[in-house]
Structures are given as structure tokens and as C-alpha cells.
Design a protein around this motif. Structure first.
Motif, PDB file in Angstrom:
ATOM      1  N   TYR A  95       0.848  -1.191   0.000  1.00 39.31           N
ATOM      2  CA  TYR A  95       0.000   0.000   0.000  1.00 39.31           C
ATOM      3  C   TYR A  95       0.890   1.250   0.000  1.00 39.31           C
ATOM      4  O   TYR A  95       1.925   1.285   0.669  1.00 39.31           O
ATOM      5  CB  TYR A  95      -0.884   0.058   1.245  1.00 39.31           C
ATOM      6  CG  TYR A  95      -1.844  -1.095   1.383  1.00 39.31           C
ATOM      7  CD1 TYR A  95      -3.154  -0.991   0.932  1.00 39.31           C
ATOM      8  CD2 TYR A  95      -1.439  -2.297   1.968  1.00 39.31           C
ATOM      9  CE1 TYR A  95      -4.038  -2.046   1.071  1.00 39.31           C
ATOM     10  CE2 TYR A  95      -2.316  -3.359   2.108  1.00 39.31           C
ATOM     11  CZ  TYR A  95      -3.623  -3.220   1.656  1.00 39.31           C
ATOM     12  OH  TYR A  95      -4.499  -4.270   1.789  1.00 39.31           O
ATOM     13  N   VAL A  96       0.456   2.239  -0.742  1.00 41.18           N
ATOM     14  CA  VAL A  96       1.120   3.543  -0.721  1.00 41.18           C
ATOM     15  C   VAL A  96       0.045   4.619  -0.515  1.00 41.18           C
ATOM     16  O   VAL A  96      -0.970   4.624  -1.222  1.00 41.18           O
ATOM     17  CB  VAL A  96       1.906   3.817  -2.022  1.00 41.18           C
ATOM     18  CG1 VAL A  96       2.442   5.248  -2.028  1.00 41.18           C
ATOM     19  CG2 VAL A  96       3.047   2.832  -2.178  1.00 41.18           C
TER      20      VAL A  96
ATOM     21  N   VAL B 296      -2.973   0.727  -4.190  1.00 45.66           N
ATOM     22  CA  VAL B 296      -2.807  -0.682  -3.842  1.00 45.66           C
ATOM     23  C   VAL B 296      -2.031  -1.383  -4.962  1.00 45.66           C
ATOM     24  O   VAL B 296      -2.324  -1.197  -6.150  1.00 45.66           O
ATOM     25  CB  VAL B 296      -4.175  -1.362  -3.635  1.00 45.66           C
ATOM     26  CG1 VAL B 296      -3.977  -2.810  -3.220  1.00 45.66           C
ATOM     27  CG2 VAL B 296      -4.991  -0.602  -2.606  1.00 45.66           C
ATOM     28  N   PHE B 297      -1.044  -2.235  -4.568  1.00 41.92           N
ATOM     29  CA  PHE B 297      -0.144  -2.871  -5.544  1.00 41.92           C
ATOM     30  C   PHE B 297      -0.127  -4.387  -5.354  1.00 41.92           C
ATOM     31  O   PHE B 297      -0.310  -4.889  -4.254  1.00 41.92           O
ATOM     32  CB  PHE B 297       1.303  -2.382  -5.345  1.00 41.92           C
ATOM     33  CG  PHE B 297       1.557  -0.976  -5.779  1.00 41.92           C
ATOM     34  CD1 PHE B 297       2.002  -0.701  -7.057  1.00 41.92           C
ATOM     35  CD2 PHE B 297       1.361   0.067  -4.888  1.00 41.92           C
ATOM     36  CE1 PHE B 297       2.257   0.596  -7.439  1.00 41.92           C
ATOM     37  CE2 PHE B 297       1.620   1.356  -5.270  1.00 41.92           C
ATOM     38  CZ  PHE B 297       2.072   1.643  -6.548  1.00 41.92           C
ATOM     39  N   ASN B 298       0.160  -5.061  -6.465  1.00 44.08           N
ATOM     40  CA  ASN B 298       0.800  -6.370  -6.474  1.00 44.08           C
ATOM     41  C   ASN B 298       1.656  -6.401  -7.730  1.00 44.08           C
ATOM     42  O   ASN B 298       1.581  -5.458  -8.534  1.00 44.08           O
ATOM     43  CB  ASN B 298      -0.203  -7.539  -6.375  1.00 44.08           C
ATOM     44  CG  ASN B 298      -1.130  -7.648  -7.567  1.00 44.08           C
ATOM     45  OD1 ASN B 298      -0.808  -7.224  -8.664  1.00 44.08           O
ATOM     46  ND2 ASN B 298      -2.295  -8.230  -7.348  1.00 44.08           N
ATOM     47  N   PRO B 299       2.468  -7.438  -7.938  1.00 42.62           N
ATOM     48  CA  PRO B 299       3.402  -7.384  -9.072  1.00 42.62           C
ATOM     49  C   PRO B 299       2.758  -7.321 -10.432  1.00 42.62           C
ATOM     50  O   PRO B 299       3.435  -7.001 -11.425  1.00 42.62           O
ATOM     51  CB  PRO B 299       4.218  -8.674  -8.906  1.00 42.62           C
ATOM     52  CG  PRO B 299       4.186  -8.943  -7.438  1.00 42.62           C
ATOM     53  CD  PRO B 299       2.814  -8.548  -7.015  1.00 42.62           C
ATOM     54  N   VAL B 300       1.480  -7.597 -10.478  1.00 34.83           N
ATOM     55  CA  VAL B 300       0.863  -7.633 -11.798  1.00 34.83           C
ATOM     56  C   VAL B 300      -0.196  -6.560 -11.992  1.00 34.83           C
ATOM     57  O   VAL B 300      -0.733  -6.419 -13.092  1.00 34.83           O
ATOM     58  CB  VAL B 300       0.235  -9.026 -12.051  1.00 34.83           C
ATOM     59  CG1 VAL B 300       1.320 -10.112 -12.030  1.00 34.83           C
ATOM     60  CG2 VAL B 300      -0.864  -9.334 -11.041  1.00 34.83           C
ATOM     61  N   SER B 301      -0.508  -5.780 -10.926  1.00 34.94           N
ATOM     62  CA  SER B 301      -1.558  -4.765 -11.071  1.00 34.94           C
ATOM     63  C   SER B 301      -1.461  -3.746  -9.937  1.00 34.94           C
ATOM     64  O   SER B 301      -0.783  -3.973  -8.931  1.00 34.94           O
ATOM     65  CB  SER B 301      -2.953  -5.421 -11.059  1.00 34.94           C
ATOM     66  OG  SER B 301      -3.189  -6.022  -9.792  1.00 34.94           O
ATOM     67  N   ASP B 302      -2.127  -2.615 -10.128  1.00 39.56           N
ATOM     68  CA  ASP B 302      -2.266  -1.620  -9.052  1.00 39.56           C
ATOM     69  C   ASP B 302      -3.536  -0.824  -9.323  1.00 39.56           C
ATOM     70  O   ASP B 302      -4.010  -0.751 -10.468  1.00 39.56           O
ATOM     71  CB  ASP B 302      -1.047  -0.708  -8.984  1.00 39.56           C
ATOM     72  CG  ASP B 302      -0.927   0.195 -10.188  1.00 39.56           C
ATOM     73  OD1 ASP B 302      -1.459   1.316 -10.129  1.00 39.56           O
ATOM     74  OD2 ASP B 302      -0.303  -0.231 -11.202  1.00 39.56           O
TER      75      ASP B 302
END
Length: 546
Positions: free
Chosen positions: A151-152, A192-198
């Protein structure tokens, strides 16, 4: 054959390092991943290639056949030229360890594949709407669907980082700002992040209430002193959020009934002079702050100026001239006969020039005195004419001193006096009916002759002075030509003296001849001598009257 393969595999554990790129590889659910080897077609042809997922075979390839595992039917594509593998329609179960073994060359490689659900629908739970600076804490929580890895938090375009007041918890999904300040407010979003999307959430506004502070009061028109009857406007301002404030007004510390950001003083009076201040109140922060006081001094316009003497201005007496006026005098200036008045040994100024003192007034002090009374908002002048009172002095009577019967008599009495003297006339010590400077009579009588006295009186100085005048009145028919009544009287007196001398001389010779006692003779008796002089005087008066 199997032995050779195993041996080659064991050897490839070292020699085959790097056939597959370093992992992990990331891919979304439903997506495609390409396991690309580091080999090129020039490295082939390859005799045998085994792809495995954990302990599970994916595909076995040799030049005569390509046999996929039933679970991967339609989901994979094998590339013989490089021994690479494409895997499609990924599911979460496809995540794990992948390996490849290649003969000849005993080449081997392994990597990891991580499968993620794409993140979506990030939402931020807003904080309380009533945040007060230094008194409240803001708590934001971010939630999202999918496989979230990080999270940022953003405030506007700036990333929010942790500090002693900013806390990030639960993997960063929760943001807490302790003792918020006005600089913490803004538009907050969660990414919100993950390696394949945000995904980024919609903004949430944090508003921090503060103030009031920097409370200031302005006065219009701005000046130190005001004239009574002026209109004055006082305005109160302060910094706060939200800007809605309540304002109260004070005069010398006492609260006035007026409220609001403006106080209007119409037709202001001197009783309204004092120190004014305003106070701002914030209903959210429950805080008060008061401005610095401003002094408002109201002065009455100078009116009704006058100069009043403390006593009658009688020459030789002490006198004060007092300069006063209605209103609020702050300064006075004296002038005499158009020039500035300069104090000296006889003249002094006191009581802020209110009193002009004369030790003793004299005629040199006569003149026009001007007192200018002023204050910073008005001025006015008062005039006083000083005429020093003196006299009477230099009293004298003028007129004709020798008249005949039936001629007019006109005597004029004059005197130096301020104010003018009044006159009383006397004839031979007896008051006669005349009280003007002039005594006149149309037809003189013999009885009008004699000693005239004029007495001058100054009712202010209460001083008197007199003069005498001898008037001769005679009958014109018996008067010798060329002789005055005085001349006739003189001749008669001479005759009487000669007669008396002759009588006295004859008697003297007679006494010596007869040798009589001197004390017995009548002329040596004092009483007889007085009788003789009285007779001579009577003769003189009779001659004078005729």
C-alpha cells in the motif's frame, strides 16, 4: 538410457545453471506466462526436454514425440528451437517451482512462478469530520479486492511516509496521523499494488479545524484623536478553518453588547474614549483569542472661547487674565496687538498657558489680547481688550476768570481718567448743583464770584482729585476804565494800610511825649489789634463786592 539421463541431470545441476532467468516470474490469474530459456536455436537440436512443475510433469519432448500432461492440454506451447514453454489460462494453483532438463549437454534450469489476482476497487474509510488541530488524530483504512502486496498513501501528489506522528500499520493498509495540524489536511488516496496490477482509491478529504489566531483589529479612519461627533468603524479579522467565527467587542476590558466582525461608532462622544479590542471564538475548536487593544481618544470641539480678568484692571493692582473654552483644550497661545506675547518680570504664563498673570498692571499693558485655544481636532480664538483703569489725575479748570454782571459763566473741568471721571462743583466750599465736566450760567451775578472747586471721582478706582479756580464778578458801571476788580480792591487795601500806619505813628509819638505806660495803651492789647485787622478785612470785602 535412463542412467544417462539421470547422470546428465545430476551434472546439469551445476552446468545448467542459468538456462532459465532468475525468478520469480509474476503473472495474473487468467493470464499467460512465458518460460523463456537462455538458449538459442544454435544450441540445438535437443534430444530430450523435460518440463516439470514441482514433481509433476508438464511436457516431455523428443524428436519423435511431444507429450503434454493431461492437465495442461490446450494450455501450453512448447518451442523446440529454444526449449522454452508458454503457459496460459493461469490459475492460483499454477503458482510454484518450475524446472527444465535438456539433453544433450545435461542442461537444467529452475525458476518460480507467482500467480496473483489483480487488485481492484480500492476504498478508503474516511476519518472523523471534526478534526481539531493538536487535539485530534486522523485514522484512514484502505481496503481492496485482489492479491494486495503493498500500500502507498498519497496526500495530493506527495507520498505519505511514516514519522513520529504518522503511523502505517497492518502492512500499510491503515494510516494514522496523531495530533493533526493544519498542514496534514488535504486529499488522501490509497494506492494498492501487487506485481501484476495496481489501483488507486478515490480521494478522501481531511479537513483540520484550527484557530482563531492572528486576531487583528483595524480602525477606520485611522488616527490618534477623533473629534466628537465623528463616525468610526472597527473591523475584526482572524485566521481560522473553517472561517466562520463569532466576534465580541470590549471597551477597557468590559464586554459590549455588540457582536459581529464590525463595530460602528456613530456620532461618537468623549465618554466613548478608551481602549477597544475584539475577541474571536471558534465553535469547533472551542478556542478564544483577543486582539491587541487600540486606543480611541475623542475630543470635544473647542467652542465658546473667552478671556476673563480675575479682578478689575486697576493700575498698580495684580490681575490674571484667564483663557477658557468649552470642549477639550490641549494648548493655548497668547498674542498682544498682533504679536506673540513674551513673558517678562511683570508678566507670566501658568497652568498650561491658561492664566496670564500681571504682577501690577499699568497703562503700558493696554492693548488687544488674543488667546488661541486648540486641540488636535479644532481651534478657536478669544479676544480681550485691556484698558487699565487709573486716575483721576491732572485735574484742572479752564474758563474766563473775570466777568461782569449779566455775562455768561462757563467753566470746564478736565481730568485724565479711565474710565471717565464724574465731577462735583463747589463754590467757596459749598456744593453747587452741577455734576458734569462743565459749569455754566447764562447771567452772572455778583454772588457768583469766588473760589470754585472741581472734584473728579473715578468710581472704579475709587480715587478722587480736585482743582480750584477763582472767578471775579463785578458791576460794570462803577469800574474805573482800565482797572479790574482786583485793581480796585488793591487800591482800597493800600489806602487802609496807609491810614492805619498814620494812626499808629501818631499814637507812637504821642505816647513817647506823654511818657505813658505802654501796657495800658489800647493798641498794645492783643484783642484790640485783632479787631483792627477784622475791620480792615471787612472794608476790603466791601470794596471787592462793589
Amino acid at each position: 538410457m535412463i542412467y544417462l539421463i539421470i547422470l546428465g541431470t545430476m551434472s546439469g545441476l551445476c552446468e545448467g545453471a542459468g538456462v532459465l532467468p532468475d525468478g520469480p516470474l509474476n503473472a495474473p490469474v487468467g493470464g499467460t506466462v512465458m518460460f523463456t530459456t537462455t538458449l538459442t536455436p544454435s544450441d540445438g537440436p535437443f534430444t530430450v526436454v523435460f518440463w516439470k512443475f514441482g514433481i509433476k510433469d508438464i511436457i516431455r519432448y523428443d524428436p519423435t514425440a511431444s507429450i503434454p500432461h493431461p492437465d495442461y492440454e490446450g494450455r501450453i506451447t512448447f518451442f523446440p528451437s529454444t526449449a522454452s514453454l508458454e503457459l496460459r489460462d493461469l490459475t492460483l494453483d499454477d503458482g510454484g517451482e518450475y524446472a527444465v532438463n535438456i539433453i544433450p549437454g545435461f542442461l537444467q534450469g529452475d525458476t518460480r512462478l507467482d500467480i496473483y489476482e489483480p487488485v481492484s476497487s480500492a476504498t478508503v474509510t474516511p476519518p472523523s469530520l471534526d478534526l481539531v488541530e493538536f487535539n485530534s488524530s486522523a485514522r484512514l483504512s484502505c481496503s481492496s479486492s485482489g492479491s494486495v502486496t503493498s500500500y502507498v498513501w498519497m496526500n495530493g501528489s506527495s507520498e505519505v511516509t511514516a514519522s513520529d506522528r504518522v503511523h502505517l500499520t497492518d502492512g500499510g493498509s491503515n494510516l494514522t496521523v496523531v495530533n493533526v495540524s493544519r498542514y496534514d489536511q488535504g486529499s488522501y488516496r490509497c494506492r494498492v499494488f501487487n506485481p501484476v496490477s495496481d489501483v488507486i482509491s478515490d480521494p478522501v478529504i481531511i479537513s483540520v479545524s484550527f484557530g482563531p489566531e492572528n486576531v487583528k483589529m483595524t480602525v477606520s479612519p485611522s488616527q490618534n484623536l477623533y473629534k466628537e461627533g465623528s463616525d468610526i468603524s472597527l473591523t475584526c479579522s482572524a485566521e481560522s478553518r473553517p472561517p466562520s467565527l463569532q466576534f465580541f467587542w470590549f471597551l477597557d476590558g468590559e464586554q459590549l453588547s455588540d457582536t459581529g466582525p464590525e463595530l460602528r461608532l456613530m456620532n461618537i462622544q468623549t465618554t466613548q474614549s478608551g481602549n477597544y479590542s475584539c475577541q474571536a471564538f471558534h465553535s469547533k475548536t472551542m478556542r478564544y483569542e483577543t486582539s491587541q487593544p487600540s486606543s480611541i481618544t475623542v475630543l470635544q470641539k473647542i467652542s465658546g472661547p473667552h478671556v476673563t480678568p480675575s479682578d478689575l484692571t486697576i493700575e498698580g493692582n495684580p490681575v490674571n487674565l484667564i483663557c477658557d473654552a468649552s470642549g477639550s483644550p490641549t494648548a493655548r497661545k497668547w498674542m498682544k496687538d498682533g504679536s506673540d506675547l513674551i513673558p517678562n518680570d511683570n508678566i507670566a504664563l501658568s497652568d498650561n498657558n491658561r492664566v496670564l498673570s500681571f504682577n501690577t498692571v499699568n497703562r503700558e499693558n493696554n492693548g488687544d489680547y488674543l488667546c488661541t485655544i486648540s486641540n488636535p481636532v479644532s481651534s478657536s480664538e478669544a479676544k480681550y481688550r485691556m484698558d487699565v483703569m487709573y486716575g483721576p489725575e491732572n485735574v484742572r479748570i479752564t474758563g474766563k476768570d473775570n466777568v461782569t454782571v449779566s455775562e455768561p459763566i462757563k467753566l470746564i473741568c478736565s481730568a485724565n481718567s479711565t474710565p471717565s471721571a464724574t465731577f462735583t462743583w463747589m463754590l467757596n466750599g459749598t456744593v453747587i448743583p452741577a455734576n458734569s465736566p462743565e459749569f455754566s450760567k447764562e447771567n452772572a451775578e455778583l454772588s457768583d464770584g469766588g473760589i470754585y472747586t472741581c472734584e473728579a471721582l473715578n468710581y472704579i478706582t475709587d480715587r478722587r482729585s480736585s482743582a480750584t479756580f477763582e472767578l471775579f464778578v463785578h458791576a460794570g458801571s462803577i469800574q474805573p476804565s482800565g482797572l479790574s476788580a482786583g485793581g480796585i480792591a488793591g487800591i482800597a487795601i493800600v489806602c487802609l494800610i496807609i491810614t492805619a500806619a498814620a494812626a499808629g505813628g501818631g499814637y507812637y509819638f504821642y505816647r513817647r511825649k506823654s511818657n505813658l505806660n505802654t501796657d495800658a495803651h489800647p493798641m498794645n492789647n492783643t484783642e484790640n489789634k485783632e479787631n483792627l485787622y477784622e475791620e480792615i478785612s471787612a472794608v476790603y470785602e466791601n470794596v471787592k463786592a462793589h
